[in-house]
Structures are given as structure tokens and as C-alpha cells.
Write a protein that holds these residues in place. Structure first.
Motif, PDB file in Angstrom:
ATOM      1  N   ARG A  22       0.829  -1.214   0.000  1.00 27.44           N
ATOM      2  CA  ARG A  22       0.000   0.000   0.000  1.00 27.44           C
ATOM      3  C   ARG A  22       0.854   1.252   0.000  1.00 27.44           C
ATOM      4  O   ARG A  22       0.468   2.278  -0.558  1.00 27.44           O
ATOM      5  CB  ARG A  22      -0.964  -0.009   1.188  1.00 27.44           C
ATOM      6  CG  ARG A  22      -2.189  -0.882   0.975  1.00 27.44           C
ATOM      7  CD  ARG A  22      -3.284  -0.554   1.965  1.00 27.44           C
ATOM      8  NE  ARG A  22      -2.931  -0.950   3.326  1.00 27.44           N
ATOM      9  CZ  ARG A  22      -3.150  -2.151   3.834  1.00 27.44           C
ATOM     10  NH1 ARG A  22      -3.709  -3.092   3.072  1.00 27.44           N
ATOM     11  NH2 ARG A  22      -2.810  -2.451   5.072  1.00 27.44           N
ATOM     12  N   LYS A  23       2.030   1.194   0.619  1.00 27.52           N
ATOM     13  CA  LYS A  23       2.944   2.333   0.578  1.00 27.52           C
ATOM     14  C   LYS A  23       3.383   2.618  -0.856  1.00 27.52           C
ATOM     15  O   LYS A  23       3.483   3.774  -1.269  1.00 27.52           O
ATOM     16  CB  LYS A  23       4.166   2.063   1.460  1.00 27.52           C
ATOM     17  CG  LYS A  23       3.873   2.025   2.959  1.00 27.52           C
ATOM     18  CD  LYS A  23       5.150   1.749   3.743  1.00 27.52           C
ATOM     19  CE  LYS A  23       4.875   1.695   5.244  1.00 27.52           C
ATOM     20  NZ  LYS A  23       6.120   1.416   6.020  1.00 27.52           N
ATOM     21  N   VAL A  24       3.638   1.574  -1.619  1.00 34.77           N
ATOM     22  CA  VAL A  24       4.006   1.741  -3.026  1.00 34.77           C
ATOM     23  C   VAL A  24       2.843   2.375  -3.790  1.00 34.77           C
ATOM     24  O   VAL A  24       3.036   3.308  -4.582  1.00 34.77           O
ATOM     25  CB  VAL A  24       4.389   0.395  -3.660  1.00 34.77           C
ATOM     26  CG1 VAL A  24       4.754   0.579  -5.136  1.00 34.77           C
ATOM     27  CG2 VAL A  24       5.545  -0.251  -2.903  1.00 34.77           C
ATOM     28  N   VAL A  40      13.029   0.795 -10.019  1.00 35.65           N
ATOM     29  CA  VAL A  40      12.506   0.039  -8.886  1.00 35.65           C
ATOM     30  C   VAL A  40      13.154   0.518  -7.590  1.00 35.65           C
ATOM     31  O   VAL A  40      12.476   0.723  -6.570  1.00 35.65           O
ATOM     32  CB  VAL A  40      12.756  -1.469  -9.084  1.00 35.65           C
ATOM     33  CG1 VAL A  40      12.413  -2.245  -7.803  1.00 35.65           C
ATOM     34  CG2 VAL A  40      11.932  -2.008 -10.248  1.00 35.65           C
ATOM     35  N   ALA A  41      14.473   0.732  -7.637  1.00 36.83           N
ATOM     36  CA  ALA A  41      15.194   1.143  -6.427  1.00 36.83           C
ATOM     37  C   ALA A  41      14.707   2.499  -5.932  1.00 36.83           C
ATOM     38  O   ALA A  41      14.514   2.700  -4.721  1.00 36.83           O
ATOM     39  CB  ALA A  41      16.689   1.187  -6.698  1.00 36.83           C
ATOM     40  N   ARG A  42      14.519   3.453  -6.857  1.00 38.29           N
ATOM     41  CA  ARG A  42      14.074   4.800  -6.463  1.00 38.29           C
ATOM     42  C   ARG A  42      12.655   4.770  -5.928  1.00 38.29           C
ATOM     43  O   ARG A  42      12.347   5.409  -4.917  1.00 38.29           O
ATOM     44  CB  ARG A  42      14.171   5.740  -7.660  1.00 38.29           C
ATOM     45  CG  ARG A  42      13.641   7.150  -7.418  1.00 38.29           C
ATOM     46  CD  ARG A  42      14.318   7.830  -6.261  1.00 38.29           C
ATOM     47  NE  ARG A  42      13.778   9.173  -6.072  1.00 38.29           N
ATOM     48  CZ  ARG A  42      13.780   9.826  -4.918  1.00 38.29           C
ATOM     49  NH1 ARG A  42      14.297   9.245  -3.832  1.00 38.29           N
ATOM     50  NH2 ARG A  42      13.280  11.033  -4.827  1.00 38.29           N
ATOM     51  N   LEU A  43      11.768   4.020  -6.577  1.00 37.09           N
ATOM     52  CA  LEU A  43      10.390   3.920  -6.112  1.00 37.09           C
ATOM     53  C   LEU A  43      10.335   3.261  -4.741  1.00 37.09           C
ATOM     54  O   LEU A  43       9.578   3.695  -3.856  1.00 37.09           O
ATOM     55  CB  LEU A  43       9.552   3.133  -7.128  1.00 37.09           C
ATOM     56  CG  LEU A  43       8.057   3.012  -6.849  1.00 37.09           C
ATOM     57  CD1 LEU A  43       7.401   4.383  -6.693  1.00 37.09           C
ATOM     58  CD2 LEU A  43       7.366   2.231  -7.977  1.00 37.09           C
ATOM     59  N   ALA A  44      11.137   2.235  -4.549  1.00 43.22           N
ATOM     60  CA  ALA A  44      11.186   1.565  -3.249  1.00 43.22           C
ATOM     61  C   ALA A  44      11.690   2.512  -2.169  1.00 43.22           C
ATOM     62  O   ALA A  44      11.167   2.547  -1.048  1.00 43.22           O
ATOM     63  CB  ALA A  44      12.089   0.333  -3.330  1.00 43.22           C
ATOM     64  N   GLU A  45      12.698   3.316  -2.506  1.00 45.80           N
ATOM     65  CA  GLU A  45      13.241   4.278  -1.542  1.00 45.80           C
ATOM     66  C   GLU A  45      12.189   5.303  -1.139  1.00 45.80           C
ATOM     67  O   GLU A  45      12.026   5.626   0.044  1.00 45.80           O
ATOM     68  CB  GLU A  45      14.455   4.975  -2.147  1.00 45.80           C
ATOM     69  CG  GLU A  45      15.102   6.012  -1.225  1.00 45.80           C
ATOM     70  CD  GLU A  45      16.255   6.732  -1.894  1.00 45.80           C
ATOM     71  OE1 GLU A  45      16.855   7.611  -1.245  1.00 45.80           O
ATOM     72  OE2 GLU A  45      16.547   6.441  -3.075  1.00 45.80           O
ATOM     73  N   ARG A  46      11.465   5.822  -2.125  1.00 44.27           N
ATOM     74  CA  ARG A  46      10.430   6.824  -1.836  1.00 44.27           C
ATOM     75  C   ARG A  46       9.317   6.249  -0.977  1.00 44.27           C
ATOM     76  O   ARG A  46       8.731   6.943  -0.147  1.00 44.27           O
ATOM     77  CB  ARG A  46       9.847   7.374  -3.141  1.00 44.27           C
ATOM     78  CG  ARG A  46      10.791   8.258  -3.918  1.00 44.27           C
ATOM     79  CD  ARG A  46      10.145   8.841  -5.146  1.00 44.27           C
ATOM     80  NE  ARG A  46       8.956   9.626  -4.806  1.00 44.27           N
ATOM     81  CZ  ARG A  46       8.181  10.231  -5.705  1.00 44.27           C
ATOM     82  NH1 ARG A  46       8.470  10.116  -6.998  1.00 44.27           N
ATOM     83  NH2 ARG A  46       7.140  10.919  -5.340  1.00 44.27           N
ATOM     84  N   SER A  50      11.214  -2.370   0.335  1.00 48.72           N
ATOM     85  CA  SER A  50      12.274  -3.046  -0.408  1.00 48.72           C
ATOM     86  C   SER A  50      11.926  -3.134  -1.898  1.00 48.72           C
ATOM     87  O   SER A  50      10.758  -3.016  -2.289  1.00 48.72           O
ATOM     88  CB  SER A  50      12.486  -4.454   0.137  1.00 48.72           C
ATOM     89  OG  SER A  50      11.345  -5.256  -0.116  1.00 48.72           O
ATOM     90  N   GLY A  51      12.947  -3.367  -2.719  1.00 47.13           N
ATOM     91  CA  GLY A  51      12.720  -3.567  -4.142  1.00 47.13           C
ATOM     92  C   GLY A  51      11.781  -4.728  -4.444  1.00 47.13           C
ATOM     93  O   GLY A  51      10.882  -4.598  -5.275  1.00 47.13           O
ATOM     94  N   PRO A  52      11.970  -5.883  -3.783  1.00 43.26           N
ATOM     95  CA  PRO A  52      11.051  -7.000  -4.029  1.00 43.26           C
ATOM     96  C   PRO A  52       9.591  -6.652  -3.723  1.00 43.26           C
ATOM     97  O   PRO A  52       8.678  -7.196  -4.357  1.00 43.26           O
ATOM     98  CB  PRO A  52      11.570  -8.091  -3.092  1.00 43.26           C
ATOM     99  CG  PRO A  52      13.044  -7.811  -3.001  1.00 43.26           C
ATOM    100  CD  PRO A  52      13.150  -6.307  -2.994  1.00 43.26           C
ATOM    101  N   GLY A  65       6.383  -8.057 -14.882  1.00 41.11           N
ATOM    102  CA  GLY A  65       7.514  -7.431 -14.210  1.00 41.11           C
ATOM    103  C   GLY A  65       7.433  -5.932 -14.350  1.00 41.11           C
ATOM    104  O   GLY A  65       6.472  -5.383 -14.912  1.00 41.11           O
ATOM    105  N   PHE A  66       8.473  -5.235 -13.879  1.00 43.45           N
ATOM    106  CA  PHE A  66       8.438  -3.778 -13.884  1.00 43.45           C
ATOM    107  C   PHE A  66       8.482  -3.187 -15.296  1.00 43.45           C
ATOM    108  O   PHE A  66       7.773  -2.217 -15.573  1.00 43.45           O
ATOM    109  CB  PHE A  66       9.579  -3.228 -13.022  1.00 43.45           C
ATOM    110  CG  PHE A  66       9.308  -1.855 -12.488  1.00 43.45           C
ATOM    111  CD1 PHE A  66       8.289  -1.631 -11.562  1.00 43.45           C
ATOM    112  CD2 PHE A  66      10.059  -0.773 -12.911  1.00 43.45           C
ATOM    113  CE1 PHE A  66       8.033  -0.363 -11.077  1.00 43.45           C
ATOM    114  CE2 PHE A  66       9.814   0.499 -12.429  1.00 43.45           C
ATOM    115  CZ  PHE A  66       8.791   0.710 -11.508  1.00 43.45           C
TER     116      PHE A  66
END
Length: 285
Positions: A22-24, A40-46, A50-52, A65-66
Motif C-alpha cells: 500500500r505504501k508503493v 525500482v530502487a528509487r520507487l522503493a526508496e520513496r 524493499s525492491g522486491p 515485471g516492472f
């Protein structure tokens, strides 16, 4: 999932997601669609996950996939910004081979209306009725180039059954004065559809800064105002012409009016009766 309805599908699917997923979803909707084109890494950070988790989220939406998700997002963005001319050119001129105009119009209109009500949740519809009918302040209604017509229809009906209903005026000083009066006790109802209008978005941001609840009528691609709105009522846009359908929105407006009349009960009936007597005294109709 319809790719043209990606933002709405994300919003509606949040209830089935894990807390981390839900955060994503919230990050994507808060900066839609640009956030979806990040790595993926930037979206996960925001999102603080985690990336997974990001990958599980897009797979939950039905993508392999992404990259698959981002390709769908590109197509969604094209649809989201499409003008009537682009829609007409993509569809091709209707030459009548698909049946009579009556039959074609009936088929697409009925289908669009059915899909609109199928995707509107009971909670969202009931919440919009509650906010509009129970507001102790003013219900302020605003729209855009075409959608203001739908706003005026809502205003004309609501003013018959409750006091303090205002359509946002076109005149700048009157518009500024009414906007400045917005507060916690008021409700702002906004109509905003694809090729979303910046002046409407600025109004919504101002209302949010004043803690004014917002009820948003929009399409399945979701106006940017959706991140500030307490309630979002979406409608499908398919029509016999390349212009987005107004009928489904009007049907939602009529449903909200019916709900407000039920919620207000005798107070609304008494107001209608008083208005009829005033009209008779003034020989208005």
C-alpha cells in the motif's frame, strides 16, 4: 485489468495489498504517472520499502515485471492525455458499417453506464452523500471547460434541498472571495476530467490547505486532485463520438442528489415546499 484504468485499479486494489505494498500504491498515486517511470530502487526508496515489495506489487496488478508495468503506463499516459481529435483519428471515422447510429449509440452508452456503476463502491457513494448533505458550512461546486455543466446540474438540484450551495463563479474577484471563505465546515465538490485543468487543481490544493473536504468526480485515469480528495467518484468515458461521455457522470450526480434527499429527509421536503410557495408568490413559474 483495463490498462486505461490503471490509476483507478491501483486505488481500488489497495485494500487487497499488504501494508508495504500500500505504501508503493500511495507513492504512485501521489505523483501519478511520473512516479511509475522511476527505477525500482528509487520507487522503493520513496515508499520506504524493499525492491522486491515493488515487484510483488506490480505483479499483483497483473504485470509480469516492472518493464511490463512501465510499458502499460506509457500507453495509459497516451490515453490519459488524448484529445477528442486524437481519439477520432485513432478510432477512424464511423462509416455506419457497424449498424445504425441508434444501435451503436445505445450499445456504447449502456455499456459505459453499467461499467461506471459497477466500479463505484457503495462506501464512496455513501460518503459523498454524507459529506454534501451534512456539511454545516457551504457546499462549493467547481468544474472545468465542459465539466462545469455537470457541476451546475448538481448545484441546481442541491440548492432545492439544502441551504448554502454555491457554484464557483467565473468572475475573478467573486471567485477569489468565495475561495478565501473556504474552511473546515465547508465541502468542495470538483469535476475534473482528462486533459485536467490546472486552475481546478490549484483550487483543490488551496481547499486542502484550509482542511476543506473534497469530493472529486473524475474519470478512470484519475485527476491529480485524487490525492487530495476524501472521496473519488470515477466514471467511464466511452461515447458514440470522440468526446468523453457526460451521461455516466450525470447518472452519478443524480444518484448523489437522491442520496442527499434521503439523508436530509423532512428538512429537504420542507425546504422544497417553502421554495414552491416563494415561487408562487413571485409568479416565477
Amino acid at each position: 485489468m483495463s490498462e486505461a484504468a490503471m490509476a483507478e485499479s491501483i486505488r481500488r486494489g489497495m485494500g487487497d495489498c499488504s501494508p508495504a505494498e500500500r505504501k508503493v500504491a500511495r507513492v504512485l498515486l501521489a505523483a501519478y504517472p511520473s512516479a511509475g517511470f522511476e527505477t525500482v530502487a528509487r520507487l522503493a526508496e520513496r515508499a520506504g520499502v524493499s525492491g522486491p515489495t515493488v515487484l510483488r506489487f506490480v505483479q499483483r496488478l497483473g504485470y509480469r515485471g516492472f518493464p511490463d508495468f512501465q510499458e502499460a503506463l506509457r500507453r495509459d499516459l497516451d490515453e490519459r492525455s488524448a484529445s477528442p481529435l486524437r481519439i477520432y483519428q485513432a478510432r477512424g471515422a464511423q462509416d455506419g458499417d457497424g449498424g445504425t447510429l441508434r444501435d451503436r449509440a445505445a450499445a456504447v452508452s449502456v455499456s459505459t453506464l453499467e461499467r461506471t456503476f459497477a466500479q463505484v463502491s457503495t462506501h464512496d457513494l455513501d460518503r459523498s452523500v454524507e459529506l454534501i448533505s451534512q456539511a454545516s458550512g457551504t457546499v462549493v461546486i467547481a468544474g472545468g471547460r465542459y465539466s462545469s455543466l455537470l457541476g451546475r446540474a448538481l448545484a441546481l438540484h442541491l440548492e432545492q434541498i439544502r441551504p448554502r450551495v454555491r457554484m464557483m463563479p467565473d468572475e475573478p474577484s467573486a471567485r477569489a472571495a468565495l475561495t478565501e471563505d473556504l474552511g473546515r465546515k465547508d465541502v468542495l465538490v470538483v469535476f475534473d476530467y482528462r486533459r485536467y485543468e490546472e486552475h481546478t487543481q490549484r483550487l483543490a490544493r488551496f481547499a486542502r490547505s484550509r482542511h476543506t473536504p473534497i469530493v472529486l468526480f473524475t474519470d478512470v485515469w484519475l485527476s491529480p486532485i485524487s490525492s487530495d480528495a476524501e472521496v473519488v467518484l470515477t466514471s467511464e468515458t466511452a461515447a458514440p463520438s470522440p468526446f468523453d461521455a457526460l451521461t455516466p457522470v450525470l447518472a452519478l450526480v443524480e444518484a448523489v442528489v437522491a442520496g442527499c434527499l434521503e439523508r436530509l429527509g423532512d428538512a429537504a421536503i420542507d425546504r422544497m415546499a417553502r421554495a414552491d410557495r416563494a415561487a408562487d408568490d413571485l409568479a416565477l413559474y
